[in-house]
Design an enzyme around this catalytic site. Structure first.
Site, PDB file in Angstrom:
ATOM      1  N   HIS A   1     -45.283  -1.243  77.364  1.00  0.00           N
ATOM      2  CA  HIS A   1     -45.520  -2.384  76.485  1.00  0.00           C
ATOM      3  C   HIS A   1     -44.969  -3.695  77.043  1.00  0.00           C
ATOM      4  CE1 HIS A   1     -41.545  -1.328  74.504  1.00  0.00           C
ATOM      5  NE2 HIS A   1     -41.464  -2.630  74.449  1.00  0.00           N
TER       6      HIS A   1
ATOM      7  N   ASP B   1     -44.786   5.441  77.105  1.00  0.00           N
ATOM      8  CA  ASP B   1     -44.264   4.103  77.332  1.00  0.00           C
ATOM      9  C   ASP B   1     -43.489   3.954  78.640  1.00  0.00           C
ATOM     10  OD1 ASP B   1     -44.080   1.471  76.634  1.00  0.00           O
ATOM     11  OD2 ASP B   1     -42.535   1.705  75.113  1.00  0.00           O
TER      12      ASP B   1
ATOM     13  N   SER C   1     -36.517  -4.403  76.218  1.00  0.00           N
ATOM     14  CA  SER C   1     -37.446  -3.310  76.476  1.00  0.00           C
ATOM     15  C   SER C   1     -37.568  -3.029  77.967  1.00  0.00           C
ATOM     16  CB  SER C   1     -38.831  -3.640  75.932  1.00  0.00           C
ATOM     17  OG  SER C   1     -38.847  -3.485  74.557  1.00  0.00           O
TER      18      SER C   1
END
Lengths: 634, 383
Positions: free
Chosen positions: B112, B142, B227
């Site tokens: 992402h 992910d 992230s």
């Protein structure tokens, strides 16, 4: 700053010696493992006794997260939240009404299977539900043999700075798994109340408390129950004086102390089973106890120089957002009590600009390029009617606004104090010694000391502990350039307070990163470092405010690059007053050559609006000198 | 005076006590007080020394882990005012970690973080912006793997090795962890932001577009921009990749970003994915295609297995006889001749999550009182 007392000096030298002559990194590494071992021991006690509580036989979709609970006896007494068994029975096609909120008295108590996977459920019936206290006492119908339970500790013996662990079904993630652990310190111990028989009404922790953890245990470093978790204190943003007590603890975990529970359940038949007499004395802590002792001692010491103050405005202010989206920001008439740092013994107090102007200079990441909104700051500062400071000795004093610094996001106040004795200018208040900038590396502990208590000063400050996350470099174009970032929780309550190191030396003034979105409780807090403050403090004490200096021009673009050739000359601003014209090229500032607008910006750093600079410009191929008095960006 | 003698004695005793209390402290007590104060000062000096020792190790650990932490910039082509041609503009970003595997340096991050990019860059701790490209990814979980477009020169980072054992053994609730990353672009100069916390729980599951199965939950502050960034222990071992946080509810219009509940993909899963992506090359995530919930024995309250809620049309299990249907109970799964008992839906998800498409498995399930078995290979979701 404070002159070091003679007794402290040898002690400080002794400690310094200890710090310098303690090489053995292997030993140091060992001490960290010891800390982890001590954590583990406490957690091993609490994990098997922490349960998930849900209404029995109700479909999962009707339960939001379920609450948590703690097993208190081998025979299956369980303490949980006042809302235990809550579910939402909304018939299909109907809108939510309050009568759809149901509360079951038959509770499913889920014990995680810590060895294998999965869990086991047991029926429990409610013995006593207390909405006011926010607890429920239950008994498991058929508890398994060898049920693990938690022993009660003593919440009255807690100190601010002690480690605390919260456990429970945070966000429902522990519904089928071992419970969630968060660690923190005891952040504040409010005064003991008479209605609770001289016990703490609540205790507040910096350990993260999220939905689903309510009813779960808070344990000390020995793994003993010191309270059951009530909730996380929401931010009450009304700014009304009556909201102030809760504002002080915004985003902290609110815990019902075990001593208060003992008091409350004293008449119950189950009392002896619930809180048996402790057999052994409290064990002495090792490394963690050393840390907690230092946290506590240092926090208390620093607290002697952290004041609280309230701001009253002439009226409520409504201002447009700096980004110009037309959104109005309401600044309430009453602000505070909030924190400030006493920086001189005659009553100068530094605090975050946010505390008086409701705007921090370190704005949201997406909007950092927006110029600091001078107009808004000015409106906020001019609207102040009265500032009242509550000094460490408990006395209130009126204070005036001396100056502010828009670059660093600081405000300087001066409290009108009586000198210690006749003929002296100084008061008996203490100030802190500054920390050594070179030593302040990422990874060092930061203790954020807040005093949001106003007239009701407590014995201990509001304390959060974190790491120095990053020292942002000087010279970048970000508003947070040269500021220090920390993950110690920063809220409205300790913003403006002191950031100190383990030795209690002042690192700087704590400030929120952003007033609007991500500033609070994001783990992104900032410290305006003392090293930057001391450069500007003398000027500020003279009553001079810093606004970003401004020429009042635009730069001409050549291809893709900006040049130092002037394009537009704004009407009535500094450049026009100095006689500069469109097409002039700036070649030198105070004798230093510049070739890009970036160079100009760098040279302007450290200058104040109102300063006069000598520009060397090229006009029509000829160089000439022009004097310019810097304006302020508005 | 004919007073009561006993009362007089009593009065005298009180007087004596009072007199004793009023006595100025004699030199002996003063010494005692001083020595007590000295002992306290010594005890405190000892505590401070130990605290400073702990702090020093923390600084060391932070120094070490920052070397391999990077900021990831996601560039997109966009129209820039004053330019005819669209240019690459930084639109979003996140964090990453440099790893070394098979003698090469790679960068791990989240899918992402790289979503919708036209070009990717990383900023390393020395402040140098380096061009990178997407090597491969496993979108289901992910995980994105980037590589340097040219061999980085004069670097201080050597890349960490991802070891399954880092997250499989020794990690417990309460273990101290450090997260490094680039929250809100606060580390766009490459020097990562470090936050400290403890492990909150193991084996967490988060569903949705990206599945976090068996994730490590911790309370180190993690925010948008963290992230793809790494999670470390205090010895500087790589524990996992931070990718998700639990968001709290809005209170008075303000959404608290960090809630003290962050989730990281554990090192053993990352290792399994790297085995698929680098060691074996071009692997896809294995797909069983059954939706399950945990079945609980009403009488004993024990979790019994994963009850089937639905079977995907693309599921390899759809070809089994009898075809599994809603209500069946999956009780075990065998991979490479090791059989694992399934108690909860989570157990099943965790096992499948680290297997590549094509892996041979045996699934055992129960319908009524009869057990059934299916031997076959995990599918590729996209086919």
């Amino acid at each position: 700053m404070k002159r070091p007392r003679r007794i402290l000096l040898p002690l400080a030298l002794l400690l310094l010696g200890g710090a310098v002559f303690l090489p053995a990194p292997a030993a140091a590494k060992g001490s960290l493992s010891k800390v982890e071992d001590e954590f583990e021991k406490a957690i091993q006690r609490v994990t098997p006794a922490t349960v998930v509580c849900r209404p029995w036989g109700v479909e999962a979709r009707k339960i939001r997260t379920g609450t948590s609970g703690v097993v208190m006896s081998r025979k299956g007494l369980v303490l949980s939240d006042g809302d235990v068994g809550l579910y939402f029975d909304i018939p299909k096609g109907e809108k939510f009404k309050t009568e759809h909120i149901k509360r079951a008295d038959l509770i499913e108590v889920r014990l995680p299977n810590l060895k294998g996977k999965g869990f086991r459920s047991y029926k429990a019936t409610v013995i006593k539900r207390d909405k006011d206290l926010d607890t429920t006492l239950m008994r498991m119908e058929k508890p398994p043999g060898g049920l693990k339970y938690l022993k009660a500790g003593n919440s009255d013996a807690l100190k601010v700075g002690d480690f605390a662990f919260a456990m429970g079904n945070s966000f429902g993630h522990a519904a089928e798994a071992p419970p969630t652990l968060t660690a923190g310190v005891i952040a504040s111990l409010p005064p003991k109340g008479t209605e609770t028989g001289g016990r703490y009404r609540y205790i507040y922790t910096s350990a993260a408390v999220n939905p689903g953890v309510n009813g779960g245990p808070l344990v000390d470093i020995h793994g003993h129950l010191v309270g059951t978790i009530s909730n996380s204190v929401p931010l009450v943003g009304s700014g009304k004086p009556q909201d102030a007590p809760e504002l002080a603890y915004a985003y902290m975990g609110k815990v019902i102390p075990v001593e208060r529970l003992k008091h409350h359940y004293a008449d119950l038949d189950e009392f002896a089973e619930l809180f048996p007499e402790p057999k052994a004395a409290e064990p002495k802590g090792g490394e963690t106890s050393a840390l907690a002792t230092v946290f506590h001692h240092t926090a208390r010491k620093a607290y002697r120089s952290v004041v609280s103050f309230k701001v009253k405005r002439k009226g409520q202010l409504s201002l447009a957002e700096p980004a110009g989206r037309g959104k109005l920001v309401n600044i309430p008439r009453y602000l505070g009590p909030v924190s400030g740092v006493l920086v001189s013994r005659d009553g100068y107090i530094l605090t975050s600009l946010y505390n008086v102007a409701n705007t921090a200079t370190l704005v949201h990441g997406q909007r950092w390029a927006t110029a600091p909104d001078t107009v808004k700051v000015k409106a906020c500062l001019e609207g102040i009617e009265k500032i009242t400071v509550y000094m460490p000795d408990g006395k209130a004093a009126p204070a005036t606004l001396v100056s502010h610094h828009q670059g660093l996001g600081l405000v300087l106040l001066k409290a009108e104090l009586k000198p210690a004795s006749a003929g002296e200018t100084m008061t008996s208040h203490e100030t802190m010694q500054p920390a050594d900038v070179a030593e302040m590396k990422a990874g060092r502990f930061v203790l954020a000391i807040g005093n949001p208590f106003g007239a009701k000063r407590l014995d201990d400050p509001l304390l959060t502990v974190g790491l120095l996350s990053k020292r942002h470099v000087t010279g970048s174009e970000h508003p947070w350039a040269s500021q220090w970032q920390t993950d110690a929780g920063v809220t409205d309550a300790n913003c403006g307070g002191a950031a100190v190191d383990l030795q209690g030396r002042l690192m700087g003034v704590v400030t929120l990163w952003s007033a609007t979105q991500h500033g609070r409780n994001s783990g992104i807090g900032f410290v305006i470092p003392w090293s930057e403050i001391q450069l500007v403090l003398p000027e500020m004490m003279r009553g001079r405010s810093y606004k970003p200096p401004f020429f009042g021009i635009t730069w001409k673009q050549l291809g893709t690059e900006l040049t130092t050739v002037l394009d537009k000359i704004l009407e009535g601003k500094a450049a026009e007053k100095a006689g500069l014209k469109s097409g002039d090229e700036i070649v030198k500032i105070n004798g230093d050559a510049v070739s890009t607008p970036g160079d100009v910006r760098n040279l302007l750093r450290g200058t104040w609006s109102g300063d006069t600079l000598l520009l060397t410009i090229r006009r029509g191929g000829k160089e000439q000198d022009v004097k310019i008095t810097l304006g302020a960006r508005e | 005076m004919n007073g009561n003698p006993s009362r007089a004695a009593c009065f005298a005793a009180v007087l004596v006590t009072a007199a004793f209390l009023w006595l100025p402290a004699d030199p002996a007590t003063a010494d005692e007080g001083a020595s007590k104060a000295a002992a306290e000062a010594e005890a405190y000096a000892d505590a401070l020394e130990r605290a400073v020792g702990i702090e020093r190790s923390l600084v060391k650990a932070v120094d070490k882990v920052r070397l391999n932490s990077v900021s990831v910039l996601n560039l997109r082509r966009a129209k820039v005012p004053g330019k005819a041609e669209p240019e690459l503009v930084r639109r979003s970003g996140g964090s990453g970690v440099i790893i070394s595997r098979k003698g090469k340096l790679w960068i791990l991050t989240n899918v992402h973080v790289t979503a919708g990019h036209h070009a990717l860059q990383v900023v390393t701790h020395d402040g140098v912006t380096r061009d990178v490209e997407l090597h491969d990814s496993i979108p289901e979980y992910d995980i994105a793997l980037l590589k340097f477009t040219s061999k980085p020169k004069r670097v201080k980072f050597r890349g960490v090795s991802v070891r399954a054992s880092n997250s499989e053994t020794g990690l417990k609730e309460g273990t101290w962890v450090i997260a490094t990353g680039n929250p809100f672009f606060l580390a766009e100069d490459g020097l990562s932001v470090t936050t400290l916390g403890v492990i909150s729980g193991m084996g967490r599951f988060l569903g949705g577009k990206y599945q976090y199965v068996g994730a490590i939950q911790h309370d180190a502050e993690v925010n948008p921009g963290n992230s793809g960034g790494p999670l470390w222990d205090l010895r500087g071992r790589f524990l996992g990749i931070n990718g998700m946080i639990a968001m709290g509810q809005r209170i008075a219009g303000v959404r608290p970003s960090n809630t003290g509940a962050a989730f990281a993909l554990p090192a053993h899963q990352v290792d399994a994915y790297l085995r698929q992506l680098i060691d074996e090359g071009d692997a896809e995530a294995g797909f069983l295609g059954v939706k399950c919930e945990t079945a609980m024995d009403r009488k004993t309250g024990k979790a019994m297995g994963a009850r089937v809620v639905g079977v995907d049309a693309r599921s390899p299990l759809a070809s089994a006889t009898p075809r599994p249907k809603k209500g069946d109970l999956i009780t075990s799964i065998t991979v490479k001749s090791s059989s694992k008992r399934i108690y909860t839906a989570r157990d099943l998800r965790e096992i499948i999550s680290v297997l590549a498409a094509g892996t041979a498995v045996t699934v055992k399930w129960k319908r009524g009182k009869r057990y059934h078995r299916w031997k076959g290979k995990l599918a590729d979701r996209k086919r």
